[in-house]
Every structure is written in structure tokens, then in C-alpha cells.
Design a protein around this motif. Sequence first.
Motif, short mmCIF file in Angstrom:
data_model
loop_
_atom_site.label_atom_id
_atom_site.label_comp_id
_atom_site.label_asym_id
_atom_site.label_seq_id
_atom_site.Cartn_x
_atom_site.Cartn_y
_atom_site.Cartn_z
N GLU A 113 0.92 -1.39 -0.04
CA GLU A 113 0.04 -0.17 0.05
C GLU A 113 0.98 1.21 0.12
O GLU A 113 1.95 1.52 0.73
N GLY A 114 0.60 2.22 -0.82
CA GLY A 114 1.23 3.54 -0.99
C GLY A 114 2.16 3.49 -2.22
O GLY A 114 2.63 4.54 -2.60
N PHE A 115 2.39 2.51 -2.91
CA PHE A 115 3.11 2.49 -3.89
C PHE A 115 2.05 2.73 -5.17
O PHE A 115 1.17 2.08 -5.22
N ASN A 116 2.61 3.66 -5.95
CA ASN A 116 1.87 4.07 -7.14
C ASN A 116 1.66 2.92 -8.34
O ASN A 116 0.78 2.67 -9.14
N HIS A 117 2.77 2.14 -8.38
CA HIS A 117 2.71 1.01 -9.18
C HIS A 117 1.65 -0.09 -9.13
O HIS A 117 1.15 -0.43 -10.23
N PHE A 118 0.90 -0.15 -8.17
CA PHE A 118 0.20 -0.87 -7.72
C PHE A 118 -1.33 -0.56 -7.71
O PHE A 118 -2.46 -1.03 -7.67
N ASN A 119 -1.48 0.77 -8.30
CA ASN A 119 -2.83 1.66 -8.42
C ASN A 119 -3.19 1.68 -9.65
O ASN A 119 -2.59 1.53 -10.63
N ASN A 120 -4.61 1.70 -9.90
CA ASN A 120 -5.40 1.68 -11.08
C ASN A 120 -4.95 0.57 -11.91
O ASN A 120 -5.07 0.68 -13.25
N ASN A 121 -4.61 -0.54 -11.71
CA ASN A 121 -4.70 -1.73 -12.43
C ASN A 121 -5.80 -2.76 -12.40
O ASN A 121 -6.45 -2.78 -11.22
N GLY A 187 7.96 5.87 2.14
CA GLY A 187 8.54 5.84 3.47
C GLY A 187 9.74 4.90 3.38
O GLY A 187 10.62 5.52 2.80
N ASN A 188 9.87 3.89 4.31
CA ASN A 188 11.02 3.20 4.39
C ASN A 188 11.02 1.85 3.50
O ASN A 188 11.48 1.02 3.62
N LYS A 189 10.01 1.73 2.63
CA LYS A 189 9.66 0.77 1.77
C LYS A 189 10.15 0.95 0.36
O LYS A 189 10.22 1.98 -0.21
N ILE A 190 10.66 -0.31 -0.32
CA ILE A 190 11.29 0.05 -1.53
C ILE A 190 10.91 -1.26 -2.58
O ILE A 190 10.67 -2.55 -1.92
N ILE A 191 10.26 -1.04 -3.72
CA ILE A 191 10.15 -2.29 -4.58
C ILE A 191 11.14 -2.01 -5.79
O ILE A 191 11.41 -1.14 -6.38
N VAL A 192 11.55 -3.25 -5.99
CA VAL A 192 12.39 -3.35 -7.36
C VAL A 192 12.01 -4.53 -8.10
O VAL A 192 11.64 -5.42 -7.97
N TYR A 193 12.08 -4.12 -9.56
CA TYR A 193 11.57 -5.08 -10.74
C TYR A 193 11.94 -4.78 -11.92
O TYR A 193 12.49 -3.28 -12.32
#
Length: 218
Positions: A113-121, A187-193
Motif C-alpha cells: 500500500e502506498g506504491f503507485n505501481h499497484f494503483n489503477n490496475n 516511506g522506508n519501503k522499496i520495490i524493485v522489478y
Amino acid sequence: MVKTITKWVIIILICYLVVPFVISLIVLLNAPYLMTHKTLLGMPTGIIFGISAIFIFLLPLLVLFGFLIWNAYYFGYARKKQLNKISNELGLSFAEGSLIAGEDKEGISQLVEGFNHFNNNFMSNFQNIMKGTWKGNPLCIFDYRYNDGRGVHNRLHYETIVYLELKGKNYKKIEKDLGNFTTETTGNKIIVYKEDEWVKPKKLKDYLDEILNVIKEI
């Protein structure tokens, strides 16, 4: 195992699709000649012509059906089995996740939650979920599948996401040094792909090491 199956799938396609297709095409191209003869090789030419025409029209459906079966096997059972084994080797827990869009048994949607990558899909789901820690930091790796539109603009995406919770790290430097990847922080979270890429199971360790080695040096 997968390579062996792929080889036999190709052989079967050649034997049962390509060869009959070529024969059917030759028959149809020679239709004027065949129609002047009542029989060919002991069979009525009308029947030969009809079978060939039907096969030509059914071929796309046969190819699509074969692709769907292979897709379901490779991206389902075979991939799950391989990643389950690798997660054990990495010391991570494994959960199958869900093949049903919108269902989230493992609570991954709350995690990201909070990552734009997972919104509006649309029609998104999380599969082959591996959880654990790295240097005391929560780590999660999962397959993410989603559609980015509707109707004619619909497009299906497959991605392997690496999620980390980090403290005291320079995220801008991490993003710069991971130039071969797409990254996002909140925040203190990161996603990498990598966009539109499900990492092959046998390459997952190298994929993860490349990411973690960069973060470790920062």
C-alpha cells in the motif's frame, strides 16, 4: 523438465499442425484441378477439399488452445513448483497466492500500500509469494500479474517484484545504482522489478543477489 516438455510441444505442433496445414494449403491451391476429378488416392475430392478447408479455418483455434494449455502449465504448476524449491534454498517461506483476480490471501495488497505501481490496475493478483528477512529487514518476492486497461486498450503484464523494508538507506542512490531495474519507494519501503518480465526460476538467485549487493554497499 520444462525444456524437455517444450521440445516435445514443438515436435507435436510440427506433426499435427504444420504438416496438415501445408497439405491443406496445397489442396486448396489446387482446387480447380481437384474439382475436375471425382477421386484422388481413392477418396472423393469433395471430401478432401472440405476437410482441408475446415482445417485451415480451425488451425488458429487449435494453436490458441495449445498455447492456453501450455501457458497454464508453465505459468502455473511448473513455475510454482520451481519457485517453491528455490524459496526453501533461500530460507524463505512460500505461499501459492491466488490465481483469482482481486483475491489476496497473503495480504500483499496491504504490504505494498502506498506504491503507485499497484494503483489503477485491473484484474491483478499476487502469486508465488516468498517471505523472509534480509539482514533483519522484511523481504518479500512475488509474481505480479495485472491488466492496465479495458477493451481494445487492455494489456496483460507479468512482473517479479522484490519488496524490502529498509531504514537509514539513501534511496536516491539505490535507485541510481539499480539503473537496470525499475524502482519505487514510499516511506522506508522499496520495490524493485523489471517491467514486463517474470524472472525465470533458475535466474531468481542471481536476480536477487544483484539487487541486494547494490543495497548492501550503500
